[in-house]
Design a protein around this motif. Structure first.
Motif, mmCIF file in Angstrom:
data_model
loop_
_atom_site.group_PDB
_atom_site.id
_atom_site.type_symbol
_atom_site.label_atom_id
_atom_site.label_comp_id
_atom_site.label_asym_id
_atom_site.label_seq_id
_atom_site.Cartn_x
_atom_site.Cartn_y
_atom_site.Cartn_z
ATOM 1 N N ALA A 22 61.609 19.419 -5.063
ATOM 2 C CA ALA A 22 61.111 20.764 -4.758
ATOM 3 C C ALA A 22 60.340 20.741 -3.435
ATOM 4 N N GLN A 54 52.565 23.917 -5.198
ATOM 5 C CA GLN A 54 53.393 24.360 -6.335
ATOM 6 C C GLN A 54 54.635 23.469 -6.443
ATOM 7 N N VAL A 58 55.883 20.914 -9.528
ATOM 8 C CA VAL A 58 57.202 20.942 -10.175
ATOM 9 C C VAL A 58 57.813 19.542 -10.172
ATOM 10 N N LYS A 61 56.201 17.469 -12.824
ATOM 11 C CA LYS A 61 56.666 17.853 -14.168
ATOM 12 C C LYS A 61 58.062 17.287 -14.422
ATOM 13 N N ARG A 62 58.903 17.351 -13.393
ATOM 14 C CA ARG A 62 60.271 16.851 -13.574
ATOM 15 C C ARG A 62 60.265 15.336 -13.779
ATOM 16 N N LEU A 68 62.191 22.253 -17.855
ATOM 17 C CA LEU A 68 61.884 23.201 -16.780
ATOM 18 C C LEU A 68 62.895 24.338 -16.747
ATOM 19 N N ALA A 72 62.667 26.653 -11.574
ATOM 20 C CA ALA A 72 61.542 25.783 -11.210
ATOM 21 C C ALA A 72 61.782 25.146 -9.839
ATOM 22 N N GLY A 73 60.824 25.328 -8.945
ATOM 23 C CA GLY A 73 60.914 24.730 -7.614
ATOM 24 C C GLY A 73 61.707 25.537 -6.606
ATOM 25 N N ASP A 115 57.588 28.299 -12.987
ATOM 26 C CA ASP A 115 57.316 27.329 -11.915
ATOM 27 C C ASP A 115 58.055 27.612 -10.603
#
Lengths: 482, 91
Positions: A22, A54, A58, A61-62, A68, A72-73, A115
């Protein structure tokens, strides 16, 4: 292909497979902004630092294996009339030049939960009143297809940013065509959803009975993705419709066999540029050759729609904009003797000419002695227009029209003539009046090389069918690499 | 017949101040716009204008404290002691 040129659905796949991060994607979009923004002028506020944070969140989290959302991203730009907590929300007006909302619009909370990465706030006509983004207090946005031309409006920044690769997706808002017309001018896809399907909480109100937030993207699938993320009931919006919404990307790829497509004859008449008309009719032919049934229909009250629209929209605007008085937030004039003078000077210095024009018109049509002749008649006409659409949909699944009478006009060409500017909204306003969903999708270019857009209109809550037909067309017309 | 439009009166109702030098321009624009919108057909009034297929649902009327006073006042042009300041309105 560069990352900023790719669609959200392609990028979503690459992010998921960890082919890109991301952060890489966000950096690529900001590099593109650095390269082209001085020409395009799509943004009022850039959110670079927070966006990178942000994106990193992401990626973390990944890496941790958290589930997700497909968005996301993905870097998304936001029209500057949608409230973003802690980030300027100006409505492209001097009145809100320093306004930082203490809360998020519902759509922003939803996108945060998915996200997304917010690239920044996009330019627009002041308070969404205009069709060229030329009424912005801050800057002029230019059409990426031709820098001497307008990007359309009022969501001109949103459409231009997506077309130029300065955002992968964008949110706009549509009161009389403000998502579809700039999408058409800039050669991207834009959806004005069914009234009540996307919460308006936190969308700075222009005409509350017509306003609707919607997605702009490079492809129909992208628009379906973003729409799936933002729609849904919300107790903070009394006009939000309580129902269950599907994942609209799953409604694509179903083909168009047996689709009944209506061509309303009033939308192909006087005032429609012949190249635009031919491009839309060629699209109708393609539908017909592939198993759709195409027939002419009539919506007789179309001629009155523009009048009804400008009466209703201005009446609601004059009331909605009464809140800008220099007391609790926004601009306040520095010099005044008393409260009335403070109101008058604040509003006169804070609003631009087009906004004043609409407030005056709204005040006029609501004033004693004129209410019945204008506002009441327009509201009754609204009902008739909705009934005509309903009877057309008894015979057809979808309607096909041009999005706009012609392609993007030159900067400054219509600024001195409000009537000429308003006339360009003729193909889009009826949809808002009737609360219907409609989508603009590119259907070729004119002899100047400018994008031509066509509009597919559906019955209320027919977005699945609408997106499926548009997605089919995009593929059949060779508008995307398969 | 062209309709007379009293821009000064409308501006007063809307709490706007229009410069004398711009009055004629606004009057011309407004006359044009009103001429455009005034040809609406006569429609007999039939029933309510509310869409029965999409009834509005109102929230329960309860107070909640979602925001702090100082957060909300950050956007106010002039504040004092946790209140917004306006010119004197009573004698």
């Amino acid at each position: 292909m560069k990352l900023y040129e790719m669609t959200a659905s392609e990028l979503s796949g690459q992010l998921k497979e960890k082919k890109i991060s991301a952060r890489e994607l966000t950096e690529a979009v900001f590099a593109r902004i650095d390269e082209t923004e001085s020409d395009i002028g799509a943004y009022i506020t850039l959110n670079r630092e927070t966006a990178l944070k942000q994106a990193d969140a992401v990626d973390q989290k990944r890496a941790a294996g958290e589930p997700l959302s497909p968005l996301a991203g993905i870097p998304v730009g936001i029209k500057d009339n949608i409230c973003t907590k802690g980030m300027l929300t100006t409505c492209a007006s001097r009145m809100l030049e320093n306004f930082v909302p203490p809360y998020n619009a519902t759509v922003m909370d939803k996108l945060a939960a998915d996200d997304i990465v917010i690239t920044g706030k996009l330019n627009m006509d002041e308070f969404a009143m205009g069709s060229s983004t030329e009424t912005s207090y801050f800057k002029q946005t230019k059409n990426p297809a031709d820098l001497t031309r307008v990007p359309g409006g009022s969501s001109g920044g949103s459409a231009a940013a997506v077309a130029a690769g300065e955002a992968v997706l964008a949110l706009g808002s549509d009161t009389g065509g403000s998502i579809r017309q700039p999408s058409s001018f800039c050669g991207v896809v834009g959806l004005k959803p069914t009234y009540g399907s996307v919460s308006r909480y936190g969308l700075v109100a222009f005409a509350s009975s017509l306003d609707q937030i919607g997605p702009i993207g490079k492809s129909v699938r992208d628009v379906a993705m973003l729409y799936s993320a933002i729609c849904g009931p919300d107790k903070m919006d009394a006009t939000s419709v309580r129902k269950i919404y599907p994942d609209f990307t799953r409604s694509l790829g179903k083909g168009i066999s047996g689709l009944k497509l209506g061509l309303p004859k009033e939308y192909f008449g006087l005032g429609i540029d012949s190249e635009t008309k031919n491009a839309v009719l060629a699209a109708a032919k393609l539908f017909e050759q592939n198993g759709a049934v195409v027939k002419e229909v009539s919506l007789p009250s179309t001629d009155y729609a523009l009048s009804a629209y400008y009466i209703i929209a201005s009446a609601e605007a004059s009331s909605n904009l009464a809140r800008f008085d220099g007391v609790k937030y926004g601009y306040r004039t520095p010099q005044y003797e008393n409260l009335t003078e403070m109101y008058e000077k604040t509003r006169s210095e804070g609003f631009g000419t087009e906004v004043k024009r609409r407030i005056l018109l709204g005040t006029f049509v609501l004033s004693s002695g004129y209410y019945d002749a204008y506002y009441k008649r327009a509201k009754l006409l609204q009902k008739r227009i909705a009934a005509e659409f309903a009877s057309a949909f008894a015979d057809c699944d979808l309607l096909l029209t041009p999005t706009t009478p012609g392609t993007a006009f030159k900067l400054g060409e219509n600024t001195d003539d409000p009537l000429k500017m308003y006339a360009g909204d003729i193909c889009t306003v009826t949809v808002n009046i009737a609360g219907l969903p409609a989508l603009s999708i590119p259907c070729g270019t004119d002899s100047k090389g400018l994008p031509v857009g066509m509009q597919l209109i559906g019955a209320k809550f027919s977005e699945e069918q609408l997106l499926n037909a548009a997605d089919w067309y995009e593929s059949a017309a060779g508008l995307r690499a398969e | 017949m062209e309709m007379e439009i009293d821009i000064k009166r409308l501006a007063k109702l809307a709490r706007l101040k229009i410069d004398e030098s711009r009055m004629a321009g606004f009057e011309k624009d407004m006359k044009g716009i009103v001429a455009m919108v005034e040809h609406l057909p006569e429609i007999s009034d039939s029933g309510a204008l509310i869409d029965p297929s999409a009834p509005m649902e109102l929230r329960e009327d309860v107070s909640e404290s979602k925001y702090r006073r100082d957060e909300l006042l950050k956007n106010a042009p002039q504040t004092q002691a946790g209140c917004v300041v306006v010119p004197r309105v009573v004698e």
